[in-house]
Design an enzyme around this catalytic site. Sequence first.
Site, mmCIF file in Angstrom:
data_model
loop_
_atom_site.group_PDB
_atom_site.id
_atom_site.type_symbol
_atom_site.label_atom_id
_atom_site.label_comp_id
_atom_site.label_asym_id
_atom_site.label_seq_id
_atom_site.Cartn_x
_atom_site.Cartn_y
_atom_site.Cartn_z
ATOM 1 N N GLY A 1 90.213 95.825 -14.345
ATOM 2 C CA GLY A 1 90.904 95.017 -13.294
ATOM 3 C C GLY A 1 92.293 94.689 -13.368
ATOM 4 N N GLU B 1 87.442 98.391 -19.246
ATOM 5 C CA GLU B 1 87.403 99.175 -18.389
ATOM 6 C C GLU B 1 88.175 99.553 -17.314
ATOM 7 O OE1 GLU B 1 82.449 98.826 -18.027
ATOM 8 O OE2 GLU B 1 83.670 97.792 -16.721
ATOM 9 N N PRO B 2 89.536 99.661 -17.751
ATOM 10 C CA PRO B 2 90.448 99.872 -16.724
ATOM 11 C C PRO B 2 90.656 101.441 -15.915
ATOM 12 C CG PRO B 2 91.596 100.572 -18.966
ATOM 13 C CD PRO B 2 90.131 100.139 -19.153
ATOM 14 N N GLY B 3 90.799 101.074 -14.734
ATOM 15 C CA GLY B 3 90.643 102.349 -13.846
ATOM 16 C C GLY B 3 91.906 102.469 -13.071
ATOM 17 N N ARG B 4 92.377 101.585 -12.285
ATOM 18 C CA ARG B 4 93.696 101.747 -11.304
ATOM 19 C C ARG B 4 94.946 101.643 -12.634
ATOM 20 N NH1 ARG B 4 93.919 98.599 -6.732
ATOM 21 N NH2 ARG B 4 91.934 97.805 -7.514
ATOM 22 N N ARG C 1 93.028 101.798 1.722
ATOM 23 C CA ARG C 1 93.281 100.469 1.095
ATOM 24 C C ARG C 1 94.157 99.600 2.293
ATOM 25 N NH1 ARG C 1 95.488 99.538 -2.709
ATOM 26 N NH2 ARG C 1 94.553 97.971 -3.619
ATOM 27 N N TYR D 1 92.045 96.370 2.600
ATOM 28 C CA TYR D 1 92.471 95.210 1.743
ATOM 29 C C TYR D 1 93.635 94.623 2.419
ATOM 30 C CZ TYR D 1 89.262 97.555 -1.409
ATOM 31 O OH TYR D 1 88.246 98.003 -2.030
ATOM 32 N N CYS E 1 92.462 106.945 15.332
ATOM 33 C CA CYS E 1 92.157 106.122 16.556
ATOM 34 C C CYS E 1 92.053 104.675 16.168
ATOM 35 C CB CYS E 1 91.343 106.666 17.508
ATOM 36 S SG CYS E 1 91.720 108.492 17.727
ATOM 37 N N GLU E 2 92.815 104.110 15.484
ATOM 38 C CA GLU E 2 92.782 102.704 15.296
ATOM 39 C C GLU E 2 94.166 102.126 15.124
ATOM 40 O OE1 GLU E 2 89.534 101.255 13.788
ATOM 41 O OE2 GLU E 2 88.547 102.898 14.123
HETATM 42 C C1 PLP Z 1 85.863 99.290 -10.654
HETATM 43 C C2 PLP Z 1 85.455 98.649 -11.881
HETATM 44 C C3 PLP Z 1 86.430 98.784 -12.932
HETATM 45 C C4 PLP Z 1 88.031 99.382 -12.694
HETATM 46 O O1 PLP Z 1 88.519 98.460 -12.009
HETATM 47 P P1 PLP Z 1 90.074 98.455 -11.907
HETATM 48 O O2 PLP Z 1 90.756 97.516 -11.117
HETATM 49 O O3 PLP Z 1 90.565 100.023 -11.431
HETATM 50 O O4 PLP Z 1 90.658 98.296 -13.225
HETATM 51 C C5 PLP Z 1 85.963 98.392 -14.214
HETATM 52 N N1 PLP Z 1 84.692 98.175 -14.410
HETATM 53 C C6 PLP Z 1 83.829 97.891 -13.198
HETATM 54 C C7 PLP Z 1 82.502 97.564 -13.520
HETATM 55 C C8 PLP Z 1 84.006 98.138 -12.046
HETATM 56 O O5 PLP Z 1 83.298 98.275 -10.964
#
Ligand code: PLP
Length: 479
Positions: free
Chosen positions: A272, A314-317, A361, A365, A392-393
């Site tokens: 997150g 658990e970083p994604g973004r 997004r 959001y 078309c939005e």
């Molecule tokens: C989506 C998610 C993440 C990653 O979130 P980011 O905002 O991309 O860092 C990590 N853990 C879980 C369980 C998620 O659902």
Amino acid sequence: MANKLSPIAPEWLKVPGDINSIDAKVWPANVKRDSNGELLVAGVTVDELANQFGTPLYVYDQDDFMARAEGIKIALQDAAARIGTTAKVYYASKAFLCTEIVSWVDQLGLSIDVASGGELAAALAGGIDPARIGLHGNNKSLTEIGRAVAAGVGAIVVDSEIEIERIASVAGAQDKVQAVRLRINTGVHANTHDFLATAREDQKFGIPIADAPALVAKIRADRHLKFLGLHQHVGSQIFSSDGFIESTRRLIALHAQLLSGGDIPELNIGGGFGINYKPADNAPSVAKVAFAITDAVAAECSRLGIKVPALAFEPGRALVGNAGITIYNVGTIKDVKITDGAEPATRKYVSVDGGMSDNARPALYEAEYHTVLASRTSKAVPSLSRVVGKHCESGDIVVLHDYLPADVSPNDLLAVAATGAYCYSLSSNYNWLTRPPVVAVQNGQARLIVRGETEADLFARDVRYQAAHAGSASRNEKG
Ligand SMILES: *Cc1c(COP(=O)(O)O)cnc(C)c1O
């Protein structure tokens, strides 16, 4: 120049001192302008990219991804080492997933999170060691659990009581012991947009703290399950460590309470971490947030007199968001007069050849993005603009608020920054648009990593069409 050029510009949007500038805060490290003013991605001009692959186009700066991901891994490991423990770093693959990025993640020695059978299949096909895969999801099917257990994934995150029996029965049938985590809903609101805040009471993820001891006892009592530890994920695009810290404190209190029933090797703090989408953003570094979190972990563990567990994140973004950009071609332009405000104003609507189908997004959001004129520089004055798609939005918006040069014209290329996360993965075929290709650029070489869809791909699942064309297709196949 005045800070605010247009009466309808939001407060945070400053008039750029130089409309052609490339702000390192939001763009990949190897994006710059060449001597002609054209945008270069790792040595390849946007014109070359657009000519070779078409637009819209997702472009990843591969070296930027590798450096960014490595930096975050080291920051999280350093933060853990400072308090005498270790950190396992999972890339949350839902941010952007294809087998190529799995191989990058693998090379970096990261682990990977998946949240469905499809994501699991992609991670496995990418060649990562199944022991480094974590499986998430609030409604995993028996088939998905079965595939994960058979593959030997390192952890499955239990999200409800019923899953304990499901995972145990699958593991039992395969004569295996499956390691599991338990996802906790600590009730903490992360400081972010409401739809993105996942650790609150009134939502679908996790187990309330009060219910956790009974469920952990159940996991511990099952010989086909091994309890790895607790898990939280407090939200996404978080800028302040406060929510992380408060939630982590509650998680550690629960962790300490559960130690009376046996050892708990790990604690998963989730992802997150926020990123800069636009120059006005000031996301703290992952290192800064990680230090604040691990300081709180150390303080809380010492207060409770317990050993600091091994940590997981658990970083994604944060790994992939700023490594990717999208290139669009400009089609039509309208200067829309807005007369219902205190002062009359004009907003330039710049329509591009994609939209909410390649970046959902803003529609989902109200996410803000930053754009520049990419195929050239301009000496024209900044004009308050909105980059919109071709769907078309009226909510089909790519960039809600930004300045573009007043002379932006049809066939110019625009680049939108920080589209590396949750754009390709949330893409759709709305209005029968084909999904754009994805390319990785490194050292002056652009490489296709996901080909673009064709109309034939869209018709491939249309049963009536296939029935009507079956004869000609097989004739074609026979040559
Ligand atoms: C989506 C998610 C993440 C990653 O979130 P980011 O905002 O991309 O860092 C990590 N853990 C879980 C369980 C998620 O659902």
